[in-house]
Design a protein around this motif. Sequence first.
Motif, PDB file in Angstrom:
ATOM      1  N   HIS A  23     -36.263 -19.578  23.144  1.00 43.34           N
ATOM      2  CA  HIS A  23     -35.538 -20.031  21.399  1.00 43.34           C
ATOM      3  C   HIS A  23     -37.188 -19.895  20.558  1.00 43.34           C
ATOM      4  O   HIS A  23     -36.508 -19.828  19.303  1.00 43.34           O
ATOM      5  N   ALA A  24     -38.174 -19.851  20.356  1.00 45.15           N
ATOM      6  CA  ALA A  24     -38.949 -19.613  19.318  1.00 45.15           C
ATOM      7  C   ALA A  24     -38.559 -18.294  18.624  1.00 45.15           C
ATOM      8  O   ALA A  24     -39.110 -17.946  18.106  1.00 45.15           O
ATOM      9  N   VAL A  25     -38.849 -17.369  19.951  1.00 42.60           N
ATOM     10  CA  VAL A  25     -38.857 -15.367  19.581  1.00 42.60           C
ATOM     11  C   VAL A  25     -37.557 -15.520  19.209  1.00 42.60           C
ATOM     12  O   VAL A  25     -37.464 -14.418  17.771  1.00 42.60           O
ATOM     13  N   ARG A  26     -36.379 -15.768  19.261  1.00 42.10           N
ATOM     14  CA  ARG A  26     -34.995 -15.611  18.602  1.00 42.10           C
ATOM     15  C   ARG A  26     -34.778 -16.388  17.141  1.00 42.10           C
ATOM     16  O   ARG A  26     -34.310 -15.837  16.013  1.00 42.10           O
ATOM     17  N   ALA A  27     -35.832 -17.671  17.372  1.00 43.44           N
ATOM     18  CA  ALA A  27     -35.657 -17.922  15.841  1.00 43.44           C
ATOM     19  C   ALA A  27     -36.518 -17.254  14.977  1.00 43.44           C
ATOM     20  O   ALA A  27     -36.351 -17.011  13.593  1.00 43.44           O
ATOM     21  N   LEU A  28     -37.371 -17.009  15.249  1.00 46.16           N
ATOM     22  CA  LEU A  28     -38.513 -15.653  14.886  1.00 46.16           C
ATOM     23  C   LEU A  28     -37.870 -14.601  13.829  1.00 46.16           C
ATOM     24  O   LEU A  28     -37.398 -13.982  12.790  1.00 46.16           O
ATOM     25  N   ILE A  29     -36.640 -13.927  15.061  1.00 48.43           N
ATOM     26  CA  ILE A  29     -36.258 -12.594  14.219  1.00 48.43           C
ATOM     27  C   ILE A  29     -35.423 -12.585  13.742  1.00 48.43           C
ATOM     28  O   ILE A  29     -34.352 -12.222  12.713  1.00 48.43           O
ATOM     29  N   GLU A  30     -33.953 -13.972  14.029  1.00 49.25           N
ATOM     30  CA  GLU A  30     -32.734 -14.461  12.670  1.00 49.25           C
ATOM     31  C   GLU A  30     -33.322 -14.892  11.826  1.00 49.25           C
ATOM     32  O   GLU A  30     -32.539 -14.459  10.940  1.00 49.25           O
ATOM     33  N   ARG A  31     -34.648 -15.630  11.730  1.00 46.39           N
ATOM     34  CA  ARG A  31     -34.571 -15.390   9.976  1.00 46.39           C
ATOM     35  C   ARG A  31     -35.217 -14.008   9.222  1.00 46.39           C
ATOM     36  O   ARG A  31     -36.032 -14.154   8.092  1.00 46.39           O
ATOM     37  N   GLY A  32     -35.886 -13.324  10.347  1.00 47.71           N
ATOM     38  CA  GLY A  32     -36.132 -11.800   9.322  1.00 47.71           C
ATOM     39  C   GLY A  32     -37.616 -11.762   9.632  1.00 47.71           C
ATOM     40  O   GLY A  32     -38.075 -10.234   9.095  1.00 47.71           O
ATOM     41  N   GLU A  33     -38.016 -12.541  10.344  1.00 50.10           N
ATOM     42  CA  GLU A  33     -39.715 -12.565  10.759  1.00 50.10           C
ATOM     43  C   GLU A  33     -40.281 -11.663  11.909  1.00 50.10           C
ATOM     44  O   GLU A  33     -40.130 -12.304  12.715  1.00 50.10           O
ATOM     45  N   MET A  34     -39.788 -10.312  11.576  1.00 48.66           N
ATOM     46  CA  MET A  34     -40.518  -9.967  12.746  1.00 48.66           C
ATOM     47  C   MET A  34     -41.797  -9.875  13.567  1.00 48.66           C
ATOM     48  O   MET A  34     -42.579  -9.456  12.366  1.00 48.66           O
ATOM     49  N   PRO A  35     -42.133  -9.772  14.550  1.00 48.44           N
ATOM     50  CA  PRO A  35     -43.188  -9.933  15.270  1.00 48.44           C
ATOM     51  C   PRO A  35     -43.139  -8.218  15.061  1.00 48.44           C
ATOM     52  O   PRO A  35     -42.799  -7.464  15.053  1.00 48.44           O
ATOM     53  N   ARG A  36     -44.755  -7.915  15.526  1.00 49.67           N
ATOM     54  CA  ARG A  36     -45.291  -6.967  15.870  1.00 49.67           C
ATOM     55  C   ARG A  36     -44.316  -6.235  16.901  1.00 49.67           C
ATOM     56  O   ARG A  36     -44.805  -4.966  17.011  1.00 49.67           O
ATOM     57  N   GLU A  37     -44.973  -6.996  17.810  1.00 51.49           N
ATOM     58  CA  GLU A  37     -44.806  -6.458  19.064  1.00 51.49           C
ATOM     59  C   GLU A  37     -44.168  -7.559  19.996  1.00 51.49           C
ATOM     60  O   GLU A  37     -44.353  -8.956  19.635  1.00 51.49           O
TER      61      GLU A  37
END
Length: 263
Positions: A23-37
């Motif tokens: 859930h935490a990772v999906r929330a990042l990606i769906e907001r466009g805050e792409m992780p580095r890795e």
Amino acid sequence: MSKHSRRRGAQAPGGLDAVYGVHAVRALIERGEMPRELWVQDGDASERLAELVALARDGNVKVVTQPRDTLDRLAQGAVHQGVVAFCPPLAFEPEASLWHRLQGWSAEAAPLLLVLDGITDVHNFGACLRSADAAGAHGVVVPKDRAAPLNATVRKVACGAAESVPVYRVTNLARALARMKEMGVWVTGTAGEAEAELYDADFTGATALVMGAEGKGMRRLTREACDGLVKLPMAGQVASLNVSVATGICLFEAVRQRGAGQR
């Protein structure tokens, strides 16, 4: 999902924070805050997480498959659900940003701020952020001292709220509350010995809701800076609630009073 070369160690890439859980990772990606890795557990988990991995790859995120024991060592007991994202560390919003936002307030709904005094436990902090996001609070205010950090555990517990709710760090909390009052914000503190109950309070206008640490409650100067104090009506044998639970109850009383259209 194709295999990538595996890292032997279980250390986060230099300078990055680990964010655990689907859930935490999906929330990042769906907001466009792409992780580095992105590290993904191999085997059956990689198939279960295929959609999440596809979203990451669409955002040009480097995806690395890892054995479960590597993720376990990295998480150190946290429930990672087979996925860990590595992101730049979160930063508190500066105090000046809070005053700038309140001075130029343009939203239809009146400000609703959550103020945390002495909340140093990262799990409680993350849970409070999650409740603040769910209730539509416009920001969380913490003091420079006696406050939990915005670390990976907070991000995990908050399930994305640590990235979506601005967290303002102020130098002197009592002074900050006094300035809020000058700007038309009504400051309501919570205390077990208060005479008024939560449901007697009016949260429809500009509101700052102050929650103190479990056991100790608000500090004296914080309490004195409040316009009023309220308590939760406790009908059973338990004298108090966990601060994150109490925070959720208080915030959603504000939601109830304001109505769905006022968030």
